[in-house]
Design an enzyme around this catalytic site. Structure first.
Site, PDB file in Angstrom:
ATOM      1  N   SER A 319       0.793  -1.212   0.000  1.00  0.00           N
ATOM      2  CA  SER A 319       0.000   0.000   0.000  1.00  0.00           C
ATOM      3  C   SER A 319       0.834   1.275   0.000  1.00  0.00           C
ATOM      4  CB  SER A 319      -0.931  -0.062   1.213  1.00  0.00           C
ATOM      5  OG  SER A 319      -1.823   0.981   1.209  1.00  0.00           O
ATOM      6  N   LYS A 343      -1.100  -3.891  -3.405  1.00  0.00           N
ATOM      7  CA  LYS A 343      -2.406  -3.331  -3.044  1.00  0.00           C
ATOM      8  C   LYS A 343      -2.518  -1.931  -3.645  1.00  0.00           C
ATOM      9  CE  LYS A 343      -5.565  -2.240   0.708  1.00  0.00           C
ATOM     10  NZ  LYS A 343      -5.817  -0.835   0.315  1.00  0.00           N
ATOM     11  N   GLN A 347      -9.472   2.974   0.262  1.00  0.00           N
ATOM     12  CA  GLN A 347     -10.731   2.804   0.986  1.00  0.00           C
ATOM     13  C   GLN A 347     -11.126   4.101   1.682  1.00  0.00           C
ATOM     14  OE1 GLN A 347      -8.273   0.213   1.120  1.00  0.00           O
ATOM     15  NE2 GLN A 347      -9.555  -0.620  -0.503  1.00  0.00           N
TER      16      GLN A 347
END
Length: 488
Positions: A319, A343, A347
């Site tokens: 991430s 990733k 979100q």
């Protein structure tokens, strides 16, 4: 009374379906809790438009939900809690998305959410995700109980204290794993390349708040800074800039940024760190929405650093770590290690008004050049693995390993012994005379009975010493390669 309850359910579920009106948006990556990328007003404007376009169609769907709620409350054999039904409806809708990063967060999970933003919580200290229905370690946190116990990225958690995790969502599974400082938990772990699952006993503790560590080494007469970032939490960018400034004041001539085992964290922190390195004429990040529209983000930096930079990554770098790595890779810097986690989604944590929230995937993040690394990861420019003993797993020796036995677990033990400097003669799993001699030498050096057999006591000490050796960074081939290549 039933009518009133059904109206309550309708209102709550409608808030979910109609776009979380009035909600505050919080953006997150691999960590369960991260701050905003778009303002709440932007989210409200978008959802208001969606409501207007889809209101007629959704009204019929909501009636079905209300009818189902009423049928259950009025006719089901046993009493059912209202909250259980409502939360079940929300979780059911989210599960159909088949997105491991989208989930419902109840009051307890939201509390953990806030704790983790502040990097102050108790548990085992490992970032986890749901992969193909299995709770999977993304990365253990530096100096955490999980790291000390030898957990590794991509380890799958099968049971917690003997209880299976089938049917639980990620938040429910995490609730079983987490616990108070000083309490003990036994995880059954399945590791890639290992035939049999094994147990790992971990004593929960307070998770370290430090996220940036710095030091210097002299390479070919050149002072070189090493900045290790273990998480992207609230204070990380401040810590990073302070320690980078201190290194530059020492007049470093090169820098290695280590984000191995870093599961990610707050987006704004990654942005603030990138703003120290990526000049303003190129973007450091792109965000793509559900309509395919992209927005580029730029720093205010006039020019990049004068000294060379390398970034260290591995399969536990996820991430926000990948945002940092790929941006510097496309800027021309070396990336050393192994392909990262992969990733590439964003979100938003959206409060539902009662203290609970929904974490919903709403955007993609892209590299400066527009590359999406989701499920593929960031590939290093210089691939380098660690010594074999870095990839071993806890020894399961319920019955002692003895001469002339053959087993996969013995091969694992032989690799550990070799890593500790005791030559077992082979690592194919056959317990040879040379292996017996190596075991005896280890036992003598550690004041154990010199039996030449590996019982639980000997196995435990081998494990402890090999984990400590890894945590001390001995034989760190990836770092050595990064330092060697930095000035080439």
């Amino acid at each position: 009374m039933n009518l009133k309850k059904s109206h309550i359910a309708l209102i709550l579920v409608a808030a979910l379906l109609l776009g979380f009106a009035g909600a505050y948006a919080g953006v997150q990556f691999a960590q369960p809790e991260e701050p905003e990328i778009q303002s709440s007003n932007q989210l409200q404007n978008k959802t208001a438009k969606d409501v207007e376009e889809d209101q007629s169609e959704q009204s019929g769907d909501l009636n079905k939900i209300t009818q189902s709620y009423g049928l259950i409350k009025q006719n089901y054999l046993e009493d059912v809690d209202d909250t259980q039904l409502i939360e079940g409806a929300i979780e059911g809708m989210l599960s159909t998305l088949e997105d491991p990063h989208t989930s419902y967060m109840d009051l307890e999970t939201v509390s953990q959410f806030n704790d983790q933003i502040e990097s102050s919580f108790e548990g085992i200290g490992a970032e986890v995700s749901m992969v193909n229905g299995l709770v999977t370690i993304v990365a253990p946190i530096k100096d955490s109980p999980a790291e000390k116990a030898g957990l590794r990225p991509n380890d799958q958690v099968l049971t917690v204290d003997g209880e299976g995790l089938e049917g639980l969502n990620l938040n429910e599974a995490v609730a079983k794993i987490r616990g108070e400082k000083g309490s003990e938990v036994v995880l059954q772990i399945q590791r890639s390349g290992v035939t049999e699952a094994f147990d790992v006993t971990i004593v929960r503790d307070e998770i370290p708040v430090e996220t940036v560590y710095s030091r210097t080494e002299t390479i070919d007469g050149k002072l070189t800074g090493i900045l290790e970032v273990t998480n992207f939490s609230e204070n990380t960018s401040t810590e990073f800039e302070e320690q980078l400034t201190a290194l530059e004041n020492e007049e470093i001539e090169g820098l290695v940024i280590d984000v191995r085992g870093n599961p990610g964290g707050l987006l704004n922190v990654a942005e603030e760190i990138l703003a120290l390195f990526v000049p303003k004429d190129i973007p450091y990040l792109q965000i793509e929405d559900s309509n395919g529209e992209k927005e580029k983000y730029y720093s205010q930096l006039d020019e990049q650093k004068e000294y060379p930079i390398s970034v260290l990554i591995n399969e536990g770098s996820a991430s926000a770590s990948e945002i940092l790595a790929v941006a510097l890779k496309e800027l021309g810097y070396d990336i050393v290690g192994e392909t990262s986690y992969g990733k590439g989604t964003v979100q938003q944590a959206v409060p539902l008004g009662d203290g609970s929230s929904i974490k919903l995937t709403t955007f993609k993040w892209l590299s400066p050049n527009g590359e999406w690394i989701n499920e593929t990861g960031v590939e290093p420019t210089i691939e380098e693995k660690q010594p074999d003993y870095y990839y071993t797993y806890p020894i399961q020796a319920e019955e002692p390993f003895t001469y002339d036995q053959t087993a996969e677990a013995i091969a694992n033990m032989q690799v550990m012994l070799s890593g500790l400097g005791y030559d077992s003669g082979r690592t194919d799993g056959y317990f040879s005379e040379e292996t017996k001699t190596a075991v005896s030498e280890f036992q003598i050096d550690n004041d154990l009975d010199s039996t030449g057999e590996v019982n639980q006591e000997t196995a435990g000490l081998i494990e402890t010493q090999i984990i400590e050796k890894m945590r001390n960074g001995e034989d760190d081939q990836q770092l050595e390669t990064a330092l060697e290549e930095l000035y080439q």
